[in-house]
Scaffold this motif. Structure first.
Motif, PDB file in Angstrom:
ATOM      1  N   ALA A  41      62.061  57.849   8.119  1.00  0.00           N
ATOM      2  CA  ALA A  41      62.889  56.895   8.567  1.00  0.00           C
ATOM      3  C   ALA A  41      63.985  57.573   9.331  1.00  0.00           C
ATOM      4  O   ALA A  41      64.328  57.025  10.376  1.00  0.00           O
ATOM      5  CB  ALA A  41      63.240  55.968   7.367  1.00  0.00           C
ATOM      6  N   SER A  43      63.469  49.205   3.106  1.00  0.00           N
ATOM      7  CA  SER A  43      62.871  49.922   4.404  1.00  0.00           C
ATOM      8  C   SER A  43      62.652  51.493   4.081  1.00  0.00           C
ATOM      9  O   SER A  43      61.618  52.218   4.636  1.00  0.00           O
ATOM     10  CB  SER A  43      63.820  49.818   5.530  1.00  0.00           C
ATOM     11  OG  SER A  43      63.794  48.425   6.063  1.00  0.00           O
ATOM     12  N   TYR A  89      59.831  51.963   2.114  1.00  0.00           N
ATOM     13  CA  TYR A  89      58.400  51.590   2.974  1.00  0.00           C
ATOM     14  C   TYR A  89      58.262  52.996   3.848  1.00  0.00           C
ATOM     15  O   TYR A  89      56.989  53.240   3.733  1.00  0.00           O
ATOM     16  CB  TYR A  89      58.484  50.384   3.652  1.00  0.00           C
ATOM     17  CG  TYR A  89      57.632  50.071   4.704  1.00  0.00           C
ATOM     18  CD1 TYR A  89      56.067  49.682   4.085  1.00  0.00           C
ATOM     19  CD2 TYR A  89      57.658  49.995   6.091  1.00  0.00           C
ATOM     20  CE1 TYR A  89      55.194  49.473   4.813  1.00  0.00           C
ATOM     21  CE2 TYR A  89      56.731  49.909   6.895  1.00  0.00           C
ATOM     22  CZ  TYR A  89      55.489  49.466   6.391  1.00  0.00           C
ATOM     23  OH  TYR A  89      54.490  49.171   7.269  1.00  0.00           O
ATOM     24  N   MET A  90      59.105  53.241   4.263  1.00  0.00           N
ATOM     25  CA  MET A  90      58.854  54.324   5.375  1.00  0.00           C
ATOM     26  C   MET A  90      58.736  55.947   4.813  1.00  0.00           C
ATOM     27  O   MET A  90      58.320  56.888   5.368  1.00  0.00           O
ATOM     28  CB  MET A  90      59.738  54.265   6.868  1.00  0.00           C
ATOM     29  CG  MET A  90      59.452  52.958   7.575  1.00  0.00           C
ATOM     30  SD  MET A  90      60.649  52.984   8.986  1.00  0.00           S
ATOM     31  CE  MET A  90      61.964  52.020   8.386  1.00  0.00           C
ATOM     32  N   PHE A 113      50.810  45.928  19.820  1.00  0.00           N
ATOM     33  CA  PHE A 113      52.305  45.862  19.635  1.00  0.00           C
ATOM     34  C   PHE A 113      53.043  46.077  20.847  1.00  0.00           C
ATOM     35  O   PHE A 113      54.389  45.391  20.764  1.00  0.00           O
ATOM     36  CB  PHE A 113      52.368  47.232  18.894  1.00  0.00           C
ATOM     37  CG  PHE A 113      51.928  47.331  17.399  1.00  0.00           C
ATOM     38  CD1 PHE A 113      52.247  46.271  16.710  1.00  0.00           C
ATOM     39  CD2 PHE A 113      51.247  48.535  16.742  1.00  0.00           C
ATOM     40  CE1 PHE A 113      52.007  46.286  15.244  1.00  0.00           C
ATOM     41  CE2 PHE A 113      51.129  48.534  15.414  1.00  0.00           C
ATOM     42  CZ  PHE A 113      51.450  47.378  14.711  1.00  0.00           C
ATOM     43  N   TYR A 141      62.332  48.208  11.009  1.00  0.00           N
ATOM     44  CA  TYR A 141      61.425  48.350   9.631  1.00  0.00           C
ATOM     45  C   TYR A 141      60.081  49.099   9.898  1.00  0.00           C
ATOM     46  O   TYR A 141      59.449  49.493   9.088  1.00  0.00           O
ATOM     47  CB  TYR A 141      60.818  46.773   9.592  1.00  0.00           C
ATOM     48  CG  TYR A 141      62.220  45.763   9.478  1.00  0.00           C
ATOM     49  CD1 TYR A 141      62.633  45.635   8.319  1.00  0.00           C
ATOM     50  CD2 TYR A 141      62.707  45.243  10.688  1.00  0.00           C
ATOM     51  CE1 TYR A 141      63.772  44.667   8.102  1.00  0.00           C
ATOM     52  CE2 TYR A 141      63.803  44.327  10.423  1.00  0.00           C
ATOM     53  CZ  TYR A 141      64.235  44.134   9.100  1.00  0.00           C
ATOM     54  OH  TYR A 141      65.268  43.521   9.230  1.00  0.00           O
ATOM     55  N   ASN A 142      59.888  49.441  11.214  1.00  0.00           N
ATOM     56  CA  ASN A 142      58.840  50.388  11.747  1.00  0.00           C
ATOM     57  C   ASN A 142      59.258  51.039  13.031  1.00  0.00           C
ATOM     58  O   ASN A 142      60.076  50.911  13.790  1.00  0.00           O
ATOM     59  CB  ASN A 142      57.699  49.747  11.590  1.00  0.00           C
ATOM     60  CG  ASN A 142      57.635  48.491  12.586  1.00  0.00           C
ATOM     61  OD1 ASN A 142      58.416  48.440  13.329  1.00  0.00           O
ATOM     62  ND2 ASN A 142      56.739  47.594  12.373  1.00  0.00           N
ATOM     63  N   TYR A 143      58.166  51.897  13.467  1.00  0.00           N
ATOM     64  CA  TYR A 143      58.351  52.623  14.609  1.00  0.00           C
ATOM     65  C   TYR A 143      58.589  51.570  15.800  1.00  0.00           C
ATOM     66  O   TYR A 143      59.394  51.623  16.774  1.00  0.00           O
ATOM     67  CB  TYR A 143      57.395  53.343  15.016  1.00  0.00           C
ATOM     68  CG  TYR A 143      57.227  54.042  16.549  1.00  0.00           C
ATOM     69  CD1 TYR A 143      57.932  55.074  16.670  1.00  0.00           C
ATOM     70  CD2 TYR A 143      56.202  53.709  17.309  1.00  0.00           C
ATOM     71  CE1 TYR A 143      58.028  55.671  18.200  1.00  0.00           C
ATOM     72  CE2 TYR A 143      56.241  54.012  18.724  1.00  0.00           C
ATOM     73  CZ  TYR A 143      56.996  54.796  18.991  1.00  0.00           C
ATOM     74  OH  TYR A 143      56.955  55.573  20.355  1.00  0.00           O
ATOM     75  N   GLU A 144      57.792  50.350  16.004  1.00  0.00           N
ATOM     76  CA  GLU A 144      57.833  49.480  16.955  1.00  0.00           C
ATOM     77  C   GLU A 144      59.251  48.867  17.066  1.00  0.00           C
ATOM     78  O   GLU A 144      59.548  48.516  18.011  1.00  0.00           O
ATOM     79  CB  GLU A 144      56.628  48.541  16.724  1.00  0.00           C
ATOM     80  CG  GLU A 144      55.273  48.973  16.940  1.00  0.00           C
ATOM     81  CD  GLU A 144      54.650  50.107  15.845  1.00  0.00           C
ATOM     82  OE1 GLU A 144      53.989  50.814  16.147  1.00  0.00           O
ATOM     83  OE2 GLU A 144      55.077  49.831  14.574  1.00  0.00           O
ATOM     84  N   THR A 145      59.518  48.321  15.994  1.00  0.00           N
ATOM     85  CA  THR A 145      60.963  47.564  15.848  1.00  0.00           C
ATOM     86  C   THR A 145      62.339  48.625  16.340  1.00  0.00           C
ATOM     87  O   THR A 145      62.875  48.224  17.218  1.00  0.00           O
ATOM     88  CB  THR A 145      61.402  46.965  14.710  1.00  0.00           C
ATOM     89  OG1 THR A 145      61.045  47.725  13.572  1.00  0.00           O
ATOM     90  CG2 THR A 145      60.447  45.645  14.353  1.00  0.00           C
ATOM     91  N   LYS A 154      62.780  40.780  12.624  1.00  0.00           N
ATOM     92  CA  LYS A 154      61.640  40.870  11.868  1.00  0.00           C
ATOM     93  C   LYS A 154      60.661  39.374  12.652  1.00  0.00           C
ATOM     94  O   LYS A 154      59.644  39.438  12.766  1.00  0.00           O
ATOM     95  CB  LYS A 154      61.988  40.428  10.392  1.00  0.00           C
ATOM     96  CG  LYS A 154      62.319  41.752   9.672  1.00  0.00           C
ATOM     97  CD  LYS A 154      62.379  41.470   8.152  1.00  0.00           C
ATOM     98  CE  LYS A 154      63.562  40.431   7.926  1.00  0.00           C
ATOM     99  NZ  LYS A 154      63.924  40.459   6.394  1.00  0.00           N
ATOM    100  N   MET A 203      62.842  59.617  12.531  1.00  0.00           N
ATOM    101  CA  MET A 203      62.619  58.579  13.507  1.00  0.00           C
ATOM    102  C   MET A 203      63.662  58.077  14.183  1.00  0.00           C
ATOM    103  O   MET A 203      64.014  58.104  15.366  1.00  0.00           O
ATOM    104  CB  MET A 203      61.984  57.130  12.874  1.00  0.00           C
ATOM    105  CG  MET A 203      60.460  57.656  12.674  1.00  0.00           C
ATOM    106  SD  MET A 203      59.502  56.189  11.913  1.00  0.00           S
ATOM    107  CE  MET A 203      60.148  54.581  12.904  1.00  0.00           C
TER     108      MET A 203
END
Length: 274
Positions: A62, A53, A56-57, A255, A26-30, A232, A65
């Motif tokens: 996305a 997703s 969002y990105m 994070f 869902y983002n860089y961290e996940t 999540k 990444m």
């Protein structure tokens, strides 16, 4: 990094009675949490994106990444579009470089599901991409888990023959989101679907299913298991604890514990499917 086409990899896993873990990010961290686990265990993974997703990105961010992460962590993996609700989104994702796409018309009448799936299969063939579809009722977030609509084996055989799809998500007792009680998977139904079809079989709603049930499903034809809700949940719950514990605003300090929590979760799941 990928060594073979996902279509071939899924069939290989099915023959070996093992499965690929398909993880939504869902983002860089996940994404980092998933990659750290896969890299440490030297296990392949499927990275999944949904419409929300991507919106969002941003498509380019996305995709880049995901592909950069697979190279950076030296992990064998593929990028998959999860639960697409339209042919147009499938086309955009294939053009953007996705290795695999899912068209979900499972809530439509059978023949309509067949028609749109067949259309997606024809398009994906130009990209040599894997195509997944769904047959039966697998409750989505917010939908009733009391409704039953399990995949009928003979209907699955007909659907696969009519569409030429590569992978089929089956309804055998799982649901998206968390379970109020441990689900009971209909393994006998799964066995019959596996006997009548020659496609990769997919289990959606992998969050919260006991390890023994997951292993039994893998032994009887499931070769792709989706994991989203737990990723999540563990990320947000860990982040919330960090925020509550101290007055810290540096994201670079907040994070990492949440990333590690995702990594630990994915490690646990990879141990089950390998």
């Amino acid at each position: 990094m990928k060594t073979i086409n996902l279509k071939d990899k899924l069939k290989q896993m099915q023959q070996q009675r093992s499965a690929l873990l398909a993880t939504n990010f869902y983002n860089y961290e996940t994404l980092c949490g998933i990659m750290e686990a896969a890299s440490a265990m030297k296990q392949p993974v499927i990275l999944q994106l949904t419409r929300s997703s991507i919106e969002y990105m941003g498509m380019a961010v996305a995709v880049n990444m995901a592909k950069t992460a697979l190279e950076q962590y030296n992990v064998e993996g593929w990028l998959h579009l999860d639960h697409s609700d339209s042919y147009e989104l499938v086309a955009q994702c294939l053009e953007a470089g996705f290795d695999s796409v899912m068209i979900d018309a499972s809530e439509k009448p059978l023949e309509e599901n067949i028609a749109i799936t067949r259309k997606v299969v024809a398009l994906a063939a130009k990209y040599n991409a894997n195509v997944e579809a769904e047959l039966g009722y697998v409750a989505k977030l917010g939908q009733s888990t009391e409704i039953t609509g399990f995949t009928e084996p003979e209907e699955a055989r007909y659907f696969v023959a009519q569409t030429g799809v590569n992978a089929l998500a089956v309804a055998i007792g799982s649901a998206h989101g968390f379970y109020k009680k441990a689900p009971e998977l209909d393994i006998e139904r799964l066995k019959e679907i596996h006997r009548l079809t020659d496609v990769a079989l997919v289990l959606h709603g992998g969050s919260g299913i006991p390890a023994a049930s997951l292993r039994e499903s893998i032994n009887n034809g499931i070769c792709k298991i989706n994991l989203a809700t737990e990723i999540k949940n563990i990320f947000i719950r860990t982040l919330d604890k960090c925020l509550s514990a101290k007055e810290e605003i540096d994201l670079r300090k907040l994070f990492p514990p949440a990333i590690k929590a995702v990594s630990d979760l994915v490690t646990e799941k990879l141990e089950i499917v390998k």
